[in-house]
Design a protein around this motif. Structure first.
Motif, mmCIF file in Angstrom:
data_model
loop_
_atom_site.group_PDB
_atom_site.id
_atom_site.type_symbol
_atom_site.label_atom_id
_atom_site.label_comp_id
_atom_site.label_asym_id
_atom_site.label_seq_id
_atom_site.Cartn_x
_atom_site.Cartn_y
_atom_site.Cartn_z
ATOM 1 N N ARG A 78 0.819 -1.215 0.000
ATOM 2 C CA ARG A 78 0.000 0.000 0.000
ATOM 3 C C ARG A 78 0.857 1.272 0.000
ATOM 4 O O ARG A 78 0.563 2.217 -0.718
ATOM 5 C CB ARG A 78 -0.936 0.000 1.207
ATOM 6 C CG ARG A 78 -1.910 1.176 1.195
ATOM 7 C CD ARG A 78 -2.934 1.079 2.324
ATOM 8 N NE ARG A 78 -3.946 2.092 2.189
ATOM 9 C CZ ARG A 78 -3.785 3.365 2.542
ATOM 10 N NH1 ARG A 78 -2.640 3.761 3.052
ATOM 11 N NH2 ARG A 78 -4.767 4.235 2.381
ATOM 12 N N THR A 129 -7.475 -2.546 -0.824
ATOM 13 C CA THR A 129 -6.371 -3.011 0.010
ATOM 14 C C THR A 129 -6.837 -4.166 0.875
ATOM 15 O O THR A 129 -7.835 -4.055 1.585
ATOM 16 C CB THR A 129 -5.840 -1.872 0.902
ATOM 17 O OG1 THR A 129 -5.463 -0.775 0.075
ATOM 18 C CG2 THR A 129 -4.652 -2.323 1.720
ATOM 19 N N SER A 165 -2.211 -3.671 -1.916
ATOM 20 C CA SER A 165 -3.230 -2.869 -2.582
ATOM 21 C C SER A 165 -3.232 -3.173 -4.068
ATOM 22 O O SER A 165 -2.171 -3.310 -4.678
ATOM 23 C CB SER A 165 -2.947 -1.374 -2.389
ATOM 24 O OG SER A 165 -3.099 -1.024 -1.039
#
Length: 104
Positions: free
Chosen positions: A29, A75, A81
């Motif tokens: 992420r 995510t 993600s």
């Protein structure tokens, strides 16, 4: 020799059947967010929890008022993600205002 050949075949076979979401547009992420902010001047506009296959994921929409670009990001709990959608010409919808009074 047979074990090596079998192992390679198994590994390539598993890679070929991987879900498409993991094959493209997925990363940690922090890396995805850094790219969105640095390259596209996008910021988090809204998001929420999404229940998927017994687990929960976070769905976010990142937008840029400067460039008009947007990115939809999902995510997973493990911090990976995946970019689900991207586009241009993002706009914010204006809610309808209820008129007061009686129609004539």
């Amino acid at each position: 020799m047979f074990k090596r050949l079998f192992g390679l075949t198994l590994a390539f076979g598993m890679a070929a059947t991987a879900p498409p979401a993991f094959a493209q547009g997925c990363a940690q992420r922090e890396h995805v967010i850094a790219k969105l902010q640095d390259n596209y001047s996008e910021e988090l506009t809204f998001g929420g929890l999404q229940k998927t296959r017994g687990a929960q994921a976070v769905m976010e929409v990142w937008t840029s008022k400067e460039t008009g670009s947007y990115t939809v990001l999902v995510t997973q709990a493990n911090g990976i993600s995946c970019i689900v959608a991207v586009g241009t010409d993002f706009f914010e919808a204006t809610p309808k205002i209820a008129l007061k009074g009686e129609p004539s």
